[in-house]
Structure formats: structure tokens, C-alpha cells
Design an enzyme around this catalytic site. Structure first.
Site, short mmCIF file in Angstrom:
data_model
loop_
_atom_site.label_atom_id
_atom_site.label_comp_id
_atom_site.label_asym_id
_atom_site.label_seq_id
_atom_site.Cartn_x
_atom_site.Cartn_y
_atom_site.Cartn_z
N ALA A 111 39.63 39.85 43.71
CA ALA A 111 40.64 39.19 42.86
C ALA A 111 40.68 37.68 43.11
O ALA A 111 41.00 36.92 42.20
CB ALA A 111 42.01 39.81 43.11
N THR A 112 40.32 37.24 44.31
CA THR A 112 40.31 35.80 44.57
C THR A 112 39.32 35.13 43.63
O THR A 112 39.65 34.13 42.97
CB THR A 112 39.92 35.51 46.04
OG1 THR A 112 40.87 36.15 46.89
CG2 THR A 112 39.90 34.02 46.33
N GLN B 260 47.53 43.85 42.84
CA GLN B 260 48.42 44.85 43.46
C GLN B 260 48.90 45.89 42.46
O GLN B 260 49.65 46.79 42.82
CB GLN B 260 49.65 44.15 44.08
CG GLN B 260 49.32 43.21 45.22
CD GLN B 260 48.97 43.93 46.52
OE1 GLN B 260 49.17 45.14 46.67
NE2 GLN B 260 48.42 43.20 47.47
N THR C 94 23.30 39.22 41.35
CA THR C 94 22.95 40.64 41.24
C THR C 94 24.18 41.51 41.47
O THR C 94 24.91 41.30 42.44
CB THR C 94 21.85 40.99 42.28
OG1 THR C 94 20.73 40.16 42.00
CG2 THR C 94 21.46 42.45 42.21
N CYS D 87 47.43 37.92 54.04
CA CYS D 87 46.31 37.11 53.55
C CYS D 87 46.39 35.70 54.10
O CYS D 87 45.44 34.96 54.11
CB CYS D 87 46.32 37.06 52.03
SG CYS D 87 46.64 38.65 51.29
C1 LIG Z 1 48.28 39.51 44.44
C2 LIG Z 1 46.95 39.30 45.08
N1 LIG Z 1 46.06 38.50 44.49
C3 LIG Z 1 44.84 38.29 45.01
C4 LIG Z 1 44.47 38.87 46.20
C5 LIG Z 1 43.10 38.62 46.74
O1 LIG Z 1 42.27 39.70 46.42
P1 LIG Z 1 40.83 39.88 47.07
O2 LIG Z 1 41.05 40.24 48.50
O3 LIG Z 1 40.21 40.98 46.27
O4 LIG Z 1 40.11 38.60 46.91
C6 LIG Z 1 45.38 39.72 46.85
C7 LIG Z 1 45.09 40.35 48.15
O5 LIG Z 1 44.80 39.80 49.13
C8 LIG Z 1 46.64 39.93 46.28
O6 LIG Z 1 47.54 40.71 46.88
#
Ligand SMILES: Cc1ncc(COP(=O)(O)O)c(C=O)c1O
Length: 383
Positions: free
Chosen positions: A73-74, A181, A242, A328
Site C-alpha cells: 500500500a505504501t 486496513q 517483473t 509503522c
Molecule cells: C492505512 C495504511 N496505509 C498504508 C500502509 C502501508 O502498507 P504496506 O505495508 O503494504 O506498504 C499501512 C500499513 O502499514 C496502513 O495501515
């Protein structure tokens, strides 16, 4: 060896064994590159990738071509926010987001600020919900993007996506939501909620780490994105590299299981969460952070007055794995920006615990956790 009870399921989750089983053949047997179009190895991998693309699209009511795989998600948030900023900067340079967003949204916005974009960070109400009137008021002719998360990673609050989508569409503004989430935990529908971009990840729903996706609307309106990673032109040129077939297979399986079990699991998690809160609510000076009901079923976030947060976590460390603030960003000692956005004093924000109850937690574990938290708080309050 005794290990603490794992209650940090918003940080990450263990991979479900059913997911691992689905992934394994794609490391060894079906190891082909999904882009190899000339032989069976490539076709097998491509078929597996297609299956997950279909599963994800169905999960959010999109089309398979609208799913772009990313590393999580980042990356999806970065691609959405920077990709829109770069593609639409001639239309306008103003972006709206929310104070309680994950840093993976706030930091790309801060970065764009250094390039001359203007960012409005909307405050939230005391319960963590967006104020829709404030959103309307913040919109300007040069606003190109609104980025509001689906469910919060600390307080579990679920934002009114359909109402936000309606406002954005009325003003012809692209609506991005970080649903890291939310996927597999609440129903998501990009048509009903008029969402144009949606970030997803696998590791919050018992899938592997390092895989995610960005939904990019192709019709009504077609969203343009400037790629942030260039190379072989994979994923319709939006994200080269890839494809990581085993992770993608795991992602699909994780979503499939989560959706099949969603209602039943949410009922179970709600019961466990309510039971934990019922017990903890007897503690003197305890506060529930975030909206009492419009939140993820497995989330409980509390703050306790006159209790040192660090001492509390230290006292509980051998019994349970929980977070204060956001895991995080747990390398920083700053109070959680989400809790301060709710209007808490810094001190109260420090003494907070986020419980993330998940698929593998049991009622017995919740009993132990409640009892131990109460005992530890009592001994700290006596001190
Ligand atoms: C709301 C939210 N966005 C983004 C992230 C980042 O996701 P990822 O670890 O898949 O990069 C997280 C989790 O760490 C999250 O809780």
C-alpha cells in the site's frame, strides 16, 4: 517457549496456512515469468496473476484491467498521489487529505509541497470521522485530488466513502482512498462510493508481505497516472517490474478467504472486542479512542489517564504484543499523530494502546489480556 499473545493485527498478520499452500507451487514448479508469452511456464504464471486480478477486481466491483500490482500500500499510495500530481499539475496543484492518514499518504503529500503543490490537511472530529462540510469548504477550482483513507490503522475508524465520493464527483475531483486496513474487512465498492483510485495490501489480511495493488479507474472518468517506476512497461506502463507471482497468488487467496468469511468473522471479532472493552472500561480514567461503532471489528484503541504509556507496555510485554501509536512509525518516540488529531493532550496520547484482534485470537486470550491489563494498570496507578 512461551510467546506473548499476538494482538497487533493492524501492523501485520500471520500468513494463513491455506495461503502458504496456494503460494508454494509458484516458487518451484510454476516459476515462469508472467510476461514470457512464448511458452507454458509463462502462461501458467500469467494465468495465476490473472486469477488474482479477477479476484481483486470482483472484491471492489472493478474490472481486472483496472488493477495495478505494487509492492504494497505504501507504493500504491505513492503512485496514486504523485502519479496524479504529475499527470494533472496543469489543471491544478491543490490536494486535500486528512490529519489521521497513514504516513504513506501524508509523506508523499509533504514531498509534493516541496515541489510547489498546496496541501490542505483536514482536521477530524473528536471521534476520528471526517467533517464533510469542511471537505466541501476546502475544495477550490485548482483541487485535483482528495485522498481520504477507508479505515484507520490506529483507531479503526471507517470513513464515509460514499459521501466523500459524491462530493468529489460533484466537483470533478479525483478521489483516492487508502484501503490497506479495509480490504477483506468491510465491503468495498468503487462504483457505489465513486472511488477513482484505491490502495490495497495483502499482509493485513493473512496474506504475504511485499504485495499490494492500486485500483485505477478506466471509465467515467478515465484516470491518468504518471508512472513512478519505469522499465519494461508492465502493468500498462504504470508500474514496471517483473510481477512477483507467488506473492500475487497469496494475495488472491487471502482476499478470497477474507471475503468468504467476512460476515461471520466480523461477528466473532466484534464479540471479542466488545468483551475486551467491557472489562477494560472499568479502569479509572480510561478513554476509548475513535468512534464507538463506526470502526473495524477487531480494533480497540484506549488511552488511560495518569498512567505512563511506556511503563504500561513494558509491564505487558511478556504477555501480549500490542502497539502504542502506530507500529509503522514505532521507531519514533513522538506521540501518535492520529491521537493528537482527535484532540488528546500529548500526555494522554502517549498512554495509549492499540489492540488489533485477528483471525487467530481466541476468547481465552482476550480474558487473559483483559485481566493482565487491569492488574498492570492497577499496580502503576498505585505507584
Ligand atoms: C492505512 C495504511 N496505509 C498504508 C500502509 C502501508 O502498507 P504496506 O505495508 O503494504 O506498504 C499501512 C500499513 O502499514 C496502513 O495501515
Amino acid at each position: 517457549m512461551h510467546r506473548p499473545i499476538y494482538l497487533d493485527n493492524h501492523a501485520t498478520t500471520p500468513v494463513d496456512k491455506r495461503v502458504v499452500d496456494a503460494m508454494i507451487p509458484y516458487f518451484t514448479e510454476h516459476f515462469g515469468n508472467p510476461s514470457s508469452i512464448n511458452h507454458q511456464y509463462g502462461w501458467e504464471a500469467e494465468a495465476a496473476v490473472k486469477k488474482t486480478r479477477d479476484t481483486l477486481a470482483k472484491a471492489i466491483n472493478a474490472s481486472p484491467e483496472e488493477i495495478i500490482f505494487t509492492s504494497g500500500a505504501t507504493e500504491a499510495n505513492n503512485l496514486a498521489i504523485k502519479g496524479v500530481a504529475e499527470a494533472y499539475f496543469q489543471k491544478g496543484q491543490h490536494i486535500i487529505t486528512l490529519a489521521t492518514e497513514h504516513n504513506a499518504v501524508l509523506d508523499p503529500c509533504k514531498y509534493l509541497e516541496t515541489l510547489g503543490f498546496e496541501i490542505t490537511i483536514l482536521p477530524v472530529q473528536k471521534d476520528g470521522l471526517i467533517n464533510l462540510d469542511e471537505l466541501e469548504k476546502a475544495i477550490r477550482p485548482e483541487t485535483i485530488l482528495v485522498s481520504i483513507m477507508a479505515a484507520n490503522n490506529e483507531i479503526g475508524v471507517i470513513q464515509p466513502l460514499a459521501e466523500i465520493g459524491k462530493i468529489c464527483r460533484a466537483h470533478d475531483i479525483i478521489f483516492h482512498t487508502d484501503a490497506a486496513q479495509a480490504i477483506g474487512k468491510i465491503p468495498l465498492d468503487v462504483q457505489i462510493s465513486q472511488i477513482d483510485l484505491m490502495s490495497l495490501t495483502a499482509h493485513k489480511i493473512y496474506g504475504p508481505k511485499g504485495i499490494g495493488a492500486l485500483y485505477v479507474r478506466r471509465r467515467n472518468p478515465r484516470v491518468k497516472l504518471a508512472a513512478q517506476q519505469h522499465g519494461g512497461g508492465h502493468e500498462r506502463g504504470m508500474r514496471s517490474g517483473t510481477l512477483y507471482t507467488p506473492q500475487i497468488v497469496g494475495f488472491g487467496k487471502a482476499v478470497e478467504i477474507a471475503l468468504a468469511e467476512l460476515e461471520q468473522e466480523n461477528r466473532r471479532l466484534t464479540q471479542l472486542r466488545n468483551k475486551l472493552w467491557e472489562r477494560l472500561s472499568k479502569i479509572k480514567g480510561i478513554h476509548l479512542n475513535g468512534h464507538p461503532t463506526q470502526r473495524l471489528a477487531g480494533n480497540l484503541n484506549i488511552s488511560i489517564e495518569r498512567v505512563d504509556g511506556a511503563a504500561l507496555l513494558l509491564g505487558l510485554q511478556s504477555i501480549m504484543a500490542v502497539s502504542s501509536g502506530s507500529a509503522c512509525s514505532s521507531t519514533t518516540t513522538a506521540p501518535s499523530h492520529v491521537l493528537t488529531a482527535l484532540g488528546h493532550s500529548e500526555k494522554l496520547a502517549y498512554a495509549s494502546i492499540r489492540f488489533g484482534i485477528g483471525r487467530f485470537n481466541t476468547a481465552e486470550e482476550i480474558d487473559t489480556v483483559a485481566q493482565q491489563v487491569i492488574l498492570t494498570v492497577q499496580s502503576l496507578q498505585r505507584m
